[in-house]
Design a protein around this motif. Structure first.
Motif, PDB file in Angstrom:
ATOM      1  N   THR A 145      -9.798  35.905  23.644  1.00  0.00           N
ATOM      2  CA  THR A 145      -8.570  36.648  22.778  1.00  0.00           C
ATOM      3  C   THR A 145      -9.996  38.090  22.470  1.00  0.00           C
ATOM      4  O   THR A 145      -9.285  38.766  21.849  1.00  0.00           O
ATOM      5  CB  THR A 145      -8.787  35.888  21.443  1.00  0.00           C
ATOM      6  N   LYS A 146     -11.566  37.362  22.414  1.00  0.00           N
ATOM      7  CA  LYS A 146     -11.924  38.848  22.471  1.00  0.00           C
ATOM      8  C   LYS A 146     -12.337  39.310  23.868  1.00  0.00           C
ATOM      9  O   LYS A 146     -12.649  39.077  24.784  1.00  0.00           O
ATOM     10  CB  LYS A 146     -13.757  37.715  21.952  1.00  0.00           C
ATOM     11  N   ASP A 158     -11.859  41.768  18.885  1.00  0.00           N
ATOM     12  CA  ASP A 158     -10.830  41.525  19.079  1.00  0.00           C
ATOM     13  C   ASP A 158      -9.551  42.454  19.845  1.00  0.00           C
ATOM     14  O   ASP A 158      -9.929  43.461  20.281  1.00  0.00           O
ATOM     15  CB  ASP A 158      -9.773  41.082  17.602  1.00  0.00           C
ATOM     16  N   GLU A 204      -6.697  41.924  20.183  1.00  0.00           N
ATOM     17  CA  GLU A 204      -5.397  42.631  20.081  1.00  0.00           C
ATOM     18  C   GLU A 204      -6.294  44.018  18.918  1.00  0.00           C
ATOM     19  O   GLU A 204      -4.665  44.628  18.724  1.00  0.00           O
ATOM     20  CB  GLU A 204      -5.514  41.455  18.376  1.00  0.00           C
ATOM     21  N   TYR A 231      -6.493  46.563  19.936  1.00  0.00           N
ATOM     22  CA  TYR A 231      -6.586  47.457  21.569  1.00  0.00           C
ATOM     23  C   TYR A 231      -5.049  47.852  21.930  1.00  0.00           C
ATOM     24  O   TYR A 231      -5.054  48.637  21.831  1.00  0.00           O
ATOM     25  CB  TYR A 231      -7.304  46.733  22.474  1.00  0.00           C
ATOM     26  N   LYS A 232      -4.347  47.308  20.824  1.00  0.00           N
ATOM     27  CA  LYS A 232      -2.913  47.169  20.209  1.00  0.00           C
ATOM     28  C   LYS A 232      -2.566  48.799  19.998  1.00  0.00           C
ATOM     29  O   LYS A 232      -2.854  49.675  19.123  1.00  0.00           O
ATOM     30  CB  LYS A 232      -2.376  47.243  19.190  1.00  0.00           C
ATOM     31  N   ARG A 260      -2.026  41.216  30.527  1.00  0.00           N
ATOM     32  CA  ARG A 260      -1.225  41.329  29.418  1.00  0.00           C
ATOM     33  C   ARG A 260      -2.282  41.952  28.363  1.00  0.00           C
ATOM     34  O   ARG A 260      -2.503  42.755  27.368  1.00  0.00           O
ATOM     35  CB  ARG A 260      -2.540  38.962  28.907  1.00  0.00           C
ATOM     36  N   THR A 303      -1.231  44.317  25.521  1.00  0.00           N
ATOM     37  CA  THR A 303      -1.675  44.467  24.934  1.00  0.00           C
ATOM     38  C   THR A 303      -2.247  46.136  24.263  1.00  0.00           C
ATOM     39  O   THR A 303      -1.842  46.799  23.207  1.00  0.00           O
ATOM     40  CB  THR A 303      -2.573  44.039  23.716  1.00  0.00           C
ATOM     41  N   SER A 350       1.331  48.651  24.056  1.00  0.00           N
ATOM     42  CA  SER A 350       2.088  48.397  23.123  1.00  0.00           C
ATOM     43  C   SER A 350       2.136  49.408  22.239  1.00  0.00           C
ATOM     44  O   SER A 350       1.600  49.643  22.151  1.00  0.00           O
ATOM     45  CB  SER A 350       2.328  47.388  22.005  1.00  0.00           C
ATOM     46  N   GLU A 400       3.662  49.440  19.394  1.00  0.00           N
ATOM     47  CA  GLU A 400       2.707  49.006  17.496  1.00  0.00           C
ATOM     48  C   GLU A 400       0.992  49.800  17.777  1.00  0.00           C
ATOM     49  O   GLU A 400       0.688  49.670  18.120  1.00  0.00           O
ATOM     50  CB  GLU A 400       2.054  47.775  16.945  1.00  0.00           C
ATOM     51  N   THR A 421      -2.092  49.676  15.102  1.00  0.00           N
ATOM     52  CA  THR A 421      -3.040  48.599  14.084  1.00  0.00           C
ATOM     53  C   THR A 421      -3.733  50.149  13.969  1.00  0.00           C
ATOM     54  O   THR A 421      -4.015  51.282  14.103  1.00  0.00           O
ATOM     55  CB  THR A 421      -4.108  48.012  14.473  1.00  0.00           C
TER      56      THR A 421
END
Lengths: 451, 479
Positions: free
Chosen positions: A282-283, A341, A343, A345-346, A409, A413, A416, A418, A420
């Protein structure tokens, strides 16, 4: 003047210039020095030369090729990381000069003709990295990375020295050519030599992060500052793999029976461990670490397959890999995300399409999608190894198929829709854009040097 | 050269064109490419092999860069250009979020497809083959239905892994051949065992892309979540790459394993025909009906290709073209319904025929071709393929023949549920001019081919002879 000396002196000068507390000046010095060194190196192409009065270093065509690549990667890392250095203006000089010293080590590791020079090069390369890994002093993970790398690295160096001693005992020489002659004439002491070679190989595998000697690498890659991670993945790996190639296909070529089988086993283990462990990360930097373990496995395929092409194949592989890694690291620097994370990079692709484009390109190149440089590297390595080691290549291809999952994946991400909040501060500087553009050119055109 | 460079140039132009004209730039690119192709086709002698790129240089690892076309290749290039033109034409009135990237990606896709059909070198084929994956993935990713993410990852991984198997086969072949040009690869004689693995690798890649029965699980959901243009590209052109690959690459390169594989592939094809058709009948989602229908139809084509006689291959080409037209037409109809009603469920459709008579008419024409009514191209293609399969084994022919029955059932059911019945909707805008034109072009080609299929036979016949001759010359043909 010698390119090696130019880089070293540039390192020294930038350390002193840093006292003026003008980071831009340090950067200018480093860029000028490295560019001059690259220019000198390129000019030497037609007449290989050695260091005055000492023949431990020989800059022949191969060495020049890899040296230029190592210096270019170092240049890209330094320029791309500048905005980050600048935040701690009083330390800019140290950062940049340590990276330059480490580059000097990399040059020694590409040009050595005896094991003594190789050992020196390895130490010059490693010691600045031990320091750099811990340069985020207040960060526990960074300190951990530094300590871990230092302890395990020193241990590996010890094993390497011990192995060298055995080899010296068996062949009576430090020089690659003489070792080779001793082995091919059969004058070397069998048991001594075998132990020595295997010990040296173990320590090499440690340096390039191949399983089962890879345990340090996720922690060190993950804990170090991003710039250092990029430098390790691009430059250190390049120097380590080329030195590996040089020692094992020149000096130890005729002892192939000793290390070939072991290396084949290690390759299988490495590509499996790297790709399977990467699936659940996840990192970002840990993902990069496992991906780089897997990539080390693929690059080792070029070394185990000792035909006339293997050096060229390794080179193309490293070109593709280096540009991709540097591009990804620069993207992570632009994002400047503390938690690291994936995440985070979203939505980066939507926020800044150019960065998204570079990220997709780099990731696809590492995954080996044509017509990017990474594909050509993988293809050349796999196809020339296929005749001798079909099983290895089949396993490597299957694991590349597994690899596509985590690369994809990551791309998803990033692309995507969305967003952040941390993307609000996404402000790449001109230098970032320059480095990324160079990487894009490298990724698109890099494969064609194989033609 | 200009054949595949034009789409690439227009893709670049479209990426930077002003927003309000970009859709016309894209269409212009497709039309320009079509015109150039037609110029090529007019001056083309069917028995010739035209070289487009041949630098007469072999790289250290055997890449020769050779590109060129014979009758088969040119036919597929024409098909690609016509279909891309239709797809862009049909999308003129669609609301698309970012038209620049949409048009650029469609044209990039066209570039890749033309490359696949004109590659005369194994590595070039592989590179273009993979190149097509990226634009189609991005088109579906950016413009697809909300539930697309899981589906598209599955699609990407599935097809990428298949391609890697093909790469492995190419590498294995490369160790025997002097270089990767098509001629050198055909000239290689393999042992039966080696040939089996080589063909197996190619087959895995192609079976996933077509898709054949046990490898089809990515397909219905991918077709469903992709936007209209994406589905049309996937069904109309992308799977044709695999069928074409079977004819040009898989069978000529490893014919030694043909006898072993024929039975397997035909069996898989037959299972697909029946299984997918039965599933298609029970679907409640209009795109899923057509997706399963596609699996059913291509199973028949794949079985026909494996017979590898001149007649069966000619029939396969007719059916490839027909399937392209029908699939693009049906998915265009499904896309129009989906976009105007915001649903793909039959339960929320019905009565459209009253509100949109023009749409009902053109949808019916395409539907007729899908159920193989005589005087449509569908009839000729399926008839010839079934005839070939009867010759192979009458039981095979009988099972394959059920496709005609099933085809009628699911197509008519889909038509009836969506177009007739009590109206559950109010207001349905009838076809716009560009949609009408798209339907019109498709229908004209369907009827022309249905009445005069000799065009295709003339085109591919001589080049099939050449293929057989080159295989004979290297003693690898076991007919």
């Amino acid at each position: 003047m010698d390119a090696l000396i130019v880089v070293f002196v540039t390192g020294l000068i930038s350390m002193f210039i840093a006292m003026a507390k003008k980071p831009a000046l340090v950067l200018a010095t480093a860029v000028t020095g490295l560019s001059v060194a690259i220019g000198l190196m390129v000019c030497q192409w037609s007449h290989p030369y050695t260091l005055v009065k000492y023949e431990g270093l020989l800059f022949d065509h191969n060495a020049i090729k890899y040296s230029v690549l190592a210096m270019s990667f170092a240049l890209l890392v330094i320029v791309g990381g500048y905005s980050h250095f600048k935040k701690e203006a009083e330390h800019t000089g140290e950062y940049i000069s340590l990276l330059l010293f480490s580059t000097v080590g990399a040059l020694c590791m590409t040009a050595f003709t005896d094991m003594f020079m190789f050992f020196l090069g390895l130490e010059i390369l490693s010691i600045p990295i031990y320091v750099m890994a811990g340069s985020k002093k207040r960060d526990v993970l960074s300190t951990e990375a530094s300590l871990k790398y230092f302890f395990t690295g020193s241990f590996a160096t010890g094993v390497l020295l011990f192995g060298m001693a055995w080899v010296y005992g068996a062949t009576g020489s430090f020089k690659l050519a003489e070792i080779q002659a001793a082995i091919s004439l059969g004058t070397a002491q069998g048991a001594l030599l075998n132990v020595g070679i295997l010990m040296m190989m173990a320590s090499f595998l440690f340096k390039v992060g191949a399983a089962p000697f890879h345990f340090w690498s996720p922690d060190v890659y993950g804990g170090s500052p991003n710039i250092v991670t990029g430098f390790m993945a691009a430059v250190v790996k390049l120097a380590g793999l080329f030195a590996f190639w040089k020692l094992f296909t020149i000096a130890f070529a005729d002892a192939n029976a000793v290390w070939g089988g072991a290396l084949a086993g290690i390759i299988i283990l490495t590509v499996l461990v790297g790709n399977l462990s990467a699936l659940r990360q996840t990192k970002f930097k840990r993902l990069l670490a496992y991906s780089s373990i897997a990539n080390a496995g693929y690059a080792l395929l070029a070394i185990i397959n000792q035909d006339s092409q293997s050096q060229q194949n390794l080179f193309i592989y490293l070109v593709g890999y280096g540009f991709a890694i540097i591009a990804l690291i620069v993207v992570s620097l632009v994002l400047d995300n503390e938690s690291d994370d994936i995440e985070a990079y979203k939505g980066i692709g939507r926020k800044n399409p150019f960065i998204g484009f570079v990220l997709v390109l780099a990731t696809l190149s590492v995954a080996g999608v044509p017509p990017l440089a990474g594909f050509f590297g993988k293809y050349m390595v796999f196809s020339s190894a296929f005749a001798m080691y079909p099983i290895l290549v089949i396993i490597a291809i299957i694991t590349s198929g597994i690899g596509i999952y985590y690369y994809l994946r990551f791309i998803m991400t990033a692309m995507s829709s969305e967003e952040t909040e941390n993307l609000q501060t996404l402000k790449p500087s001109v230098l970032h854009y320059i480095v990324l553009a160079v990487c894009v050119v490298g990724l698109l055109a890099g494969g064609y040097i194989s033609l | 050269m200009e054949l595949f460079v034009i789409p690439l140039i227009f893709a670049l132009v479209a990426a930077f064109a002003p927003k309000n004209v970009v859709r016309y730039v894209g269409l212009l690119g497709a039309v320009a490419s079509l015109v150039v192709t037609i110029v090529h086709a007019i001056s083309f002698a069917p028995e010739a092999t035209v070289s487009l790129v041949d630098p007469n240089y072999i790289t250290s690892f055997g890449l020769t860069f050779k590109m060129g076309y014979d009758g088969m290749g040119l036919l597929m290039v024409i098909l690609t250009n016509v279909m891309v033109t239709i797809i862009l034409l049909a999308n003129l009135n669609q609301k698309i979020v970012n038209e620049r990237s949409f048009n650029a990606m469609v044209l990039l896709m066209q570039f890749g497809l033309i490359g696949v059909f004109t590659a005369m070198d194994g590595i070039m084929f592989y590179i273009f083959w993979e190149l097509t994956l990226i634009p189609i993935f991005l088109i579906s990713w950016w413009y697809g239905a909300p539930e697309r993410k899981q589906v598209l990852v599955k699609f990407f991984i599935y097809t990428f892994v298949g391609s890697l198997a093909m790469l492995l086969s190419l590498m294995a072949l490369g160790t025997y051949a002097t270089d990767f040009s098509h001629a050198s690869l055909v000239a290689v004689t393999l042992s039966a065992k080696a040939a089996f693995w080589v063909m197996g690798g190619f087959f895995l890649a192609f079976a996933i892309k077509i898709p054949l029965f046990p490898f089809h699980t990515w397909q219905p959901s991918t077709y469903t979540v992709s936007p209209m243009a994406g589905t049309m590209l996937l069904s109309g052109l992308m799977l044709k790459m695999a069928l074409f690959g079977m004819i040009r690459w898989m069978l000529p390169l490893a014919p030694e394993a043909k006898s072993e594989m024929t039975c397997l592939v035909i069996t898989l094809g037959l299972i697909g025909i029946v299984y997918a058709a039965i599933i298609a009948i029970k679907q409640s989602d209009i795109k899923r009906v057509f997706a399963f229908a596609s699996i059913s139809h291509v199973g028949l084509i794949a079985a026909g290709i494996m017979l590898f006689t001149k007649d069966s291959l000619t029939a396969s080409f007719i059916q490839i073209i027909n399937h392209s037209l029908v699939a693009v037409g049906l998915f265009l109809a499904a896309g129009i319904l989906e976009n105007r009603l915001n649903t793909r469920e039959f339960s929320q459709m019905g009565g459209v025929a009253k509100l949109a008579p023009k749409f009902a008419f053109w949808f019916a024409v395409i539907g007729f071709a899908s159920v193989s009514v005589p005087f449509t191209s569908g009839f000729i293609g399926e008839f010839l393929l079934l005839k070939g399969l009867y010759g192979y084994n009458w039981i095979v022919g009988l099972v394959a023949g059920t496709t005609l029955v099933f085809g009628a059932v699911y197509t008519l059911r889909a038509y009836q549920l969506s177009m007739y019945g009590s109206p559950k909707i109010e207001g349905f805008k009838d076809l716009t001019w560009n949609e009408m034109l798209a339907f019109f072009i498709i229908s004209v080609i369907i009827v022309v081919l249905g009445v005069y299929p000799q065009v295709v036979i003339d085109f591919v016949g001589p080049s099939l002879d050449n293929l057989f001759n080159s295989m004979q010359a290297s003693n690898t043909l076991v007919p």
